[in-house]
Design a protein around this motif. Structure first.
Motif, PDB file in Angstrom:
ATOM      1  N   ILE A 220       0.817  -1.224   0.000  1.00  0.00           N
ATOM      2  CA  ILE A 220       0.000   0.000   0.000  1.00  0.00           C
ATOM      3  C   ILE A 220       0.843   1.264   0.000  1.00  0.00           C
ATOM      4  CG2 ILE A 220      -1.955  -1.116   1.149  1.00  0.00           C
ATOM      5  CD1 ILE A 220      -1.038   0.286   3.738  1.00  0.00           C
ATOM      6  N   LEU A 221       2.164   1.124   0.179  1.00  0.00           N
ATOM      7  CA  LEU A 221       3.035   2.291   0.223  1.00  0.00           C
ATOM      8  C   LEU A 221       4.149   2.158  -0.807  1.00  0.00           C
ATOM      9  CD1 LEU A 221       3.549   2.654   4.087  1.00  0.00           C
ATOM     10  CD2 LEU A 221       1.977   3.978   2.673  1.00  0.00           C
ATOM     11  N   ARG A 222       4.484   3.259  -1.424  1.00  0.00           N
ATOM     12  CA  ARG A 222       5.645   3.320  -2.316  1.00  0.00           C
ATOM     13  C   ARG A 222       6.765   3.948  -1.502  1.00  0.00           C
ATOM     14  NH1 ARG A 222       7.437   7.324  -6.375  1.00  0.00           N
ATOM     15  NH2 ARG A 222       8.694   6.229  -7.948  1.00  0.00           N
ATOM     16  N   VAL A 223       7.788   3.164  -1.187  1.00  0.00           N
ATOM     17  CA  VAL A 223       8.843   3.636  -0.290  1.00  0.00           C
ATOM     18  C   VAL A 223      10.216   3.619  -0.954  1.00  0.00           C
ATOM     19  CG1 VAL A 223       7.612   3.025   1.817  1.00  0.00           C
ATOM     20  CG2 VAL A 223       9.047   1.312   0.692  1.00  0.00           C
ATOM     21  N   ASP A 224      10.239   3.358  -2.254  1.00  0.00           N
ATOM     22  CA  ASP A 224      11.507   3.335  -2.976  1.00  0.00           C
ATOM     23  C   ASP A 224      11.280   3.836  -4.391  1.00  0.00           C
ATOM     24  OD1 ASP A 224      14.440   2.119  -2.830  1.00  0.00           O
ATOM     25  OD2 ASP A 224      13.606   1.611  -4.795  1.00  0.00           O
ATOM     26  N   GLU A 225      12.234   4.586  -4.918  1.00  0.00           N
ATOM     27  CA  GLU A 225      12.091   5.163  -6.251  1.00  0.00           C
ATOM     28  C   GLU A 225      11.983   4.100  -7.340  1.00  0.00           C
ATOM     29  OE1 GLU A 225      15.285   7.862  -6.898  1.00  0.00           O
ATOM     30  OE2 GLU A 225      14.503   9.387  -5.535  1.00  0.00           O
TER      31      GLU A 225
ATOM     32  N   GLY B  86      19.138   5.616   2.239  1.00  0.00           N
ATOM     33  CA  GLY B  86      20.407   4.909   2.386  1.00  0.00           C
ATOM     34  C   GLY B  86      20.270   3.409   2.407  1.00  0.00           C
ATOM     35  N   ILE B  87      19.032   2.922   2.535  1.00  0.00           N
ATOM     36  CA  ILE B  87      18.788   1.474   2.532  1.00  0.00           C
ATOM     37  C   ILE B  87      18.471   1.035   1.103  1.00  0.00           C
ATOM     38  CG2 ILE B  87      17.216  -0.328   3.328  1.00  0.00           C
ATOM     39  CD1 ILE B  87      17.059   1.128   5.993  1.00  0.00           C
ATOM     40  N   ALA B  88      19.081  -0.049   0.673  1.00  0.00           N
ATOM     41  CA  ALA B  88      18.999  -0.474  -0.726  1.00  0.00           C
ATOM     42  C   ALA B  88      17.838  -1.430  -0.974  1.00  0.00           C
ATOM     43  CB  ALA B  88      20.309  -1.154  -1.133  1.00  0.00           C
ATOM     44  N   THR B  89      17.390  -1.426  -2.220  1.00  0.00           N
ATOM     45  CA  THR B  89      16.447  -2.448  -2.702  1.00  0.00           C
ATOM     46  C   THR B  89      17.146  -3.226  -3.816  1.00  0.00           C
ATOM     47  OG1 THR B  89      15.457  -0.867  -4.258  1.00  0.00           O
ATOM     48  CG2 THR B  89      14.395  -1.121  -2.102  1.00  0.00           C
ATOM     49  N   PHE B  90      16.546  -4.353  -4.202  1.00  0.00           N
ATOM     50  CA  PHE B  90      17.217  -5.269  -5.125  1.00  0.00           C
ATOM     51  C   PHE B  90      16.243  -5.774  -6.186  1.00  0.00           C
ATOM     52  CE2 PHE B  90      18.871  -5.360  -0.868  1.00  0.00           C
ATOM     53  CZ  PHE B  90      20.228  -5.159  -1.045  1.00  0.00           C
ATOM     54  N   GLU B  91      16.764  -6.029  -7.364  1.00  0.00           N
ATOM     55  CA  GLU B  91      15.939  -6.557  -8.448  1.00  0.00           C
ATOM     56  C   GLU B  91      15.800  -8.060  -8.302  1.00  0.00           C
ATOM     57  OE1 GLU B  91      18.691  -5.248 -11.252  1.00  0.00           O
ATOM     58  OE2 GLU B  91      18.130  -3.142 -11.126  1.00  0.00           O
TER      59      GLU B  91
ATOM     60  N   SER C 278      12.562  10.718   8.563  1.00  0.00           N
ATOM     61  CA  SER C 278      12.991  10.537   7.174  1.00  0.00           C
ATOM     62  C   SER C 278      12.028   9.635   6.411  1.00  0.00           C
ATOM     63  CB  SER C 278      14.406   9.943   7.137  1.00  0.00           C
ATOM     64  OG  SER C 278      14.414   8.592   7.579  1.00  0.00           O
ATOM     65  N   VAL C 279      11.444   8.655   7.106  1.00  0.00           N
ATOM     66  CA  VAL C 279      10.485   7.769   6.453  1.00  0.00           C
ATOM     67  C   VAL C 279       9.194   8.516   6.135  1.00  0.00           C
ATOM     68  CG1 VAL C 279       9.052   5.705   6.710  1.00  0.00           C
ATOM     69  CG2 VAL C 279      11.429   5.664   7.469  1.00  0.00           C
ATOM     70  N   TYR C 280       8.706   9.296   7.088  1.00  0.00           N
ATOM     71  CA  TYR C 280       7.469  10.044   6.842  1.00  0.00           C
ATOM     72  C   TYR C 280       7.651  11.021   5.682  1.00  0.00           C
ATOM     73  CZ  TYR C 280       4.544   8.302  10.621  1.00  0.00           C
ATOM     74  OH  TYR C 280       3.752   7.498  11.405  1.00  0.00           O
ATOM     75  N   TRP C 281       8.832  11.653   5.597  1.00  0.00           N
ATOM     76  CA  TRP C 281       9.088  12.555   4.486  1.00  0.00           C
ATOM     77  C   TRP C 281       9.148  11.774   3.166  1.00  0.00           C
ATOM     78  CZ3 TRP C 281       8.462  16.981   2.543  1.00  0.00           C
ATOM     79  CH2 TRP C 281       9.188  17.393   1.409  1.00  0.00           C
ATOM     80  N   LYS C 282       9.766  10.592   3.206  1.00  0.00           N
ATOM     81  CA  LYS C 282       9.846   9.762   1.999  1.00  0.00           C
ATOM     82  C   LYS C 282       8.463   9.340   1.536  1.00  0.00           C
ATOM     83  CE  LYS C 282      13.079   6.519   1.362  1.00  0.00           C
ATOM     84  NZ  LYS C 282      13.803   5.221   1.399  1.00  0.00           N
ATOM     85  N   VAL C 283       7.588   9.000   2.482  1.00  0.00           N
ATOM     86  CA  VAL C 283       6.218   8.604   2.130  1.00  0.00           C
ATOM     87  C   VAL C 283       5.501   9.737   1.399  1.00  0.00           C
ATOM     88  CG1 VAL C 283       3.936   8.092   3.108  1.00  0.00           C
ATOM     89  CG2 VAL C 283       5.952   6.848   3.914  1.00  0.00           C
ATOM     90  N   VAL C 284       5.726  10.970   1.872  1.00  0.00           N
ATOM     91  CA  VAL C 284       5.125  12.128   1.206  1.00  0.00           C
ATOM     92  C   VAL C 284       5.745  12.340  -0.176  1.00  0.00           C
ATOM     93  CG1 VAL C 284       4.850  14.635   1.296  1.00  0.00           C
ATOM     94  CG2 VAL C 284       4.509  13.276   3.370  1.00  0.00           C
ATOM     95  N   GLU C 285       7.062  12.319  -0.236  1.00  0.00           N
ATOM     96  CA  GLU C 285       7.768  12.588  -1.491  1.00  0.00           C
ATOM     97  C   GLU C 285       7.448  11.546  -2.553  1.00  0.00           C
ATOM     98  OE1 GLU C 285      12.219  14.026  -2.767  1.00  0.00           O
ATOM     99  OE2 GLU C 285      12.047  12.416  -1.288  1.00  0.00           O
TER     100      GLU C 285
ATOM    101  N   PRO D  40       5.219  10.938  -8.551  1.00  0.00           N
ATOM    102  CA  PRO D  40       6.152  10.208  -9.429  1.00  0.00           C
ATOM    103  C   PRO D  40       7.560  10.740  -9.308  1.00  0.00           C
ATOM    104  CG  PRO D  40       4.741  11.687 -10.702  1.00  0.00           C
ATOM    105  CD  PRO D  40       4.196  11.672  -9.304  1.00  0.00           C
ATOM    106  N   ASN D  41       8.535   9.938  -9.743  1.00  0.00           N
ATOM    107  CA  ASN D  41       9.932  10.370  -9.727  1.00  0.00           C
ATOM    108  C   ASN D  41      10.114  11.604 -10.608  1.00  0.00           C
ATOM    109  OD1 ASN D  41      10.438   8.113  -8.187  1.00  0.00           O
ATOM    110  ND2 ASN D  41      11.271   6.908  -9.879  1.00  0.00           N
ATOM    111  N   LYS D  42      11.091  12.400 -10.249  1.00  0.00           N
ATOM    112  CA  LYS D  42      11.404  13.571 -11.073  1.00  0.00           C
ATOM    113  C   LYS D  42      12.005  13.108 -12.401  1.00  0.00           C
ATOM    114  CE  LYS D  42      12.270  16.716  -7.189  1.00  0.00           C
ATOM    115  NZ  LYS D  42      13.266  17.576  -6.498  1.00  0.00           N
ATOM    116  N   VAL D  43      11.534  13.693 -13.489  1.00  0.00           N
ATOM    117  CA  VAL D  43      12.036  13.389 -14.823  1.00  0.00           C
ATOM    118  C   VAL D  43      12.490  14.692 -15.462  1.00  0.00           C
ATOM    119  CG1 VAL D  43      11.482  12.453 -17.097  1.00  0.00           C
ATOM    120  CG2 VAL D  43      10.448  11.437 -15.042  1.00  0.00           C
TER     121      VAL D  43
END
Length: 428
Positions: A183-188, A301-306, A388-395, A399-402
């Motif tokens: 339900i949350l987008r937490v990574d770009e 600073g925490i990574a995600t993986f494909e 930092s998480v709450y700010w990330k949830v808002v940001e 969509p990502n900046k293009v």
């Protein structure tokens, strides 16, 4: 200490199928991920990663071989303290309706104590017992196969989604549903849809009702709603059985907190205040638990993986993913206990079945290992990490900046596409 006969366990430690060395040479990690973002482990050679695996295997063996009376005494002391705090708090709430100079002091004392008791039961006791951290004691009362916690999610369902899935596929996009809980987008690198525009609102709602959100998540309610028309009768029957188990668990909890204890307090005229105290304690526990958990995997600073990055994964690569996909919270010893030692999330993800009281001991060695290999050891205060998480949830609700495009134009285009798609579906 007398040991009972060994019992089967569903706890999740390190997957024994993961080998320190691969049968075939492992490729050098690319400098950039498919998304174009930097790969934090690109500078490590396969040989260095195997070396990390061997060093962590040795550390694990050292600690696990030294478990003994000190560790057993620790968990029994925590359980005893939790039960005394809960009993004392519930006793105080029997008189929570009594006013002293316009204030109900026993309501405040009882509510605070009950909140602490519920947090301890969920975090330092329940979560860690169900990870099998204390199975080596062979105490049937503190065993992962027997423990049922004060939470809406039945332990069997939680152990499947958490121990078996989350800890296996930590932060792997498309495999680890704990990454935003669906339900949350937490990574770009997570694809943006208009669905996420309102995530700052339901992130707060999710925190307040966290135990029920986790129960629905463990039940895989969302997947069932999306696929029920294509499911077999056997799959539907399995879901119904699991759903019945969740409903029965919630009924038992609600009956205890909102019927039995208020009824007992009715004799002293404290039924209403006892009910509100139980409600507040459950809300406090939910918000605290949610806050601790989001600080473990969502801060910057925490990574995600494909998905493809874990094909043929060795144990060293699994260790590496746990270190890069987790973050810690700095604080006092009391704070660490109240977080269930998940403030040592990096250490917990490396060794999920290690007794939680050992994480603080090994943390300096883990940090040294990561710094020697130029890997980010993500840590910070509770307020810094949570903020930092709450700010990330808002940001990331946007969509990502293009380059060359405004975010609002992207949002407008996607909303138009969604509206047209829905309109075509109605016509069909």
């Amino acid at each position: 200490m007398t040991l009972a006969p060994e019992r089967p366990t569903t706890a999740k430690g390190i997957d024994p199928r993961l080998r320190v060395e691969s049968d075939a040479p492992r490729p050098q990690r690319p400098a950039l991920k498919k998304s174009g973002r930097p790969n934090p482990a690109a500078h490590l050679t396969p040989e260095q990663i195997e070396g990390i695996g061997r060093e962590l295997d040795a550390l694990r063996a050292e600690v696990m071989d030294s478990r003994g009376a000190r560790d057993a005494a620790y968990i029994r002391k925590v359980i005893k303290a939790q039960r005394y705090i809960e009993m004392g708090s519930r006793a105080a709430l029997l008189f929570s309706g009594v006013k002293v100079k316009g204030v109900r002091p026993l309501w405040w004392v009882g509510t605070a104590g009950l909140s602490v008791a519920k947090i301890l039961e969920n975090m330092e006791i329940g979560h860690n017992v169900m990870h099998g951290q204390w199975d080596w004691m062979r105490d049937p009362k503190i065993h992962s196969t027997a423990w049922e916690w004060d939470n809406a999610s039945p332990s069997s369902q939680w152990k499947h989604s958490h121990n078996e899935i989350h800890h296996t596929f930590t932060n792997v996009l498309g495999r680890d549903n704990d990454l935003g809980y669906g339900i949350l987008r937490v990574d770009e690198d997570q694809r943006w849809t208009p669905f996420y525009l309102f995530q700052p609102i339901w992130h707060v709602g999710n925190a307040l009702l966290f135990e029920y959100s986790i129960a629905a998540y463990d039940l895989e309610l969302g997947a069932y709603m999306a696929k029920k028309d294509r499911m077999s009768e056997e799959q539907k029957a399995e879901f119904k059985n699991n759903a019945d188990e969740v409903v029965a668990k919630i009924k038992r909890q609600a009956t205890r907190d909102y019927v039995v204890h208020p009824a007992l307090a009715a004799v002293t005229g404290s039924a209403r205040t006892t009910l509100t105290a139980n409600l507040v304690a459950n809300l406090v526990r939910n918000v605290w638990t949610n806050t601790v958990i989001i600080c473990g995997h969502f801060p910057p600073g925490i990574a995600t993986f494909e998905k493809t990055s874990i094909d043929g994964e060795t144990r060293g690569e699994w260790y590496l993913r746990q270190m890069l996909g987790s973050g810690n919270i700095s604080g006092t010893k009391a704070m660490h206990v109240m977080t269930g030692n998940l403030s040592h999330q990096i250490e917990h993800h490396l060794f999920p079945d290690m007794p939680s009281n050992r994480y603080a001991e090994i943390a300096p060695r883990i940090r040294d290992l990561m710094e020697r290999h130029d890997l980010p050891y993500v840590t910070g205060s509770l307020w810094k990490q949570a903020g930092s998480v709450y700010w990330k949830v808002v940001e990331l609700s946007l969509p990502n900046k293009v380059e060359g495009r405004r975010r609002r134009d992207i949002v407008k285009l996607e909303l138009t596409k969604a509206w047209r798609k829905k309109k075509r579906a109605r016509r069909a």
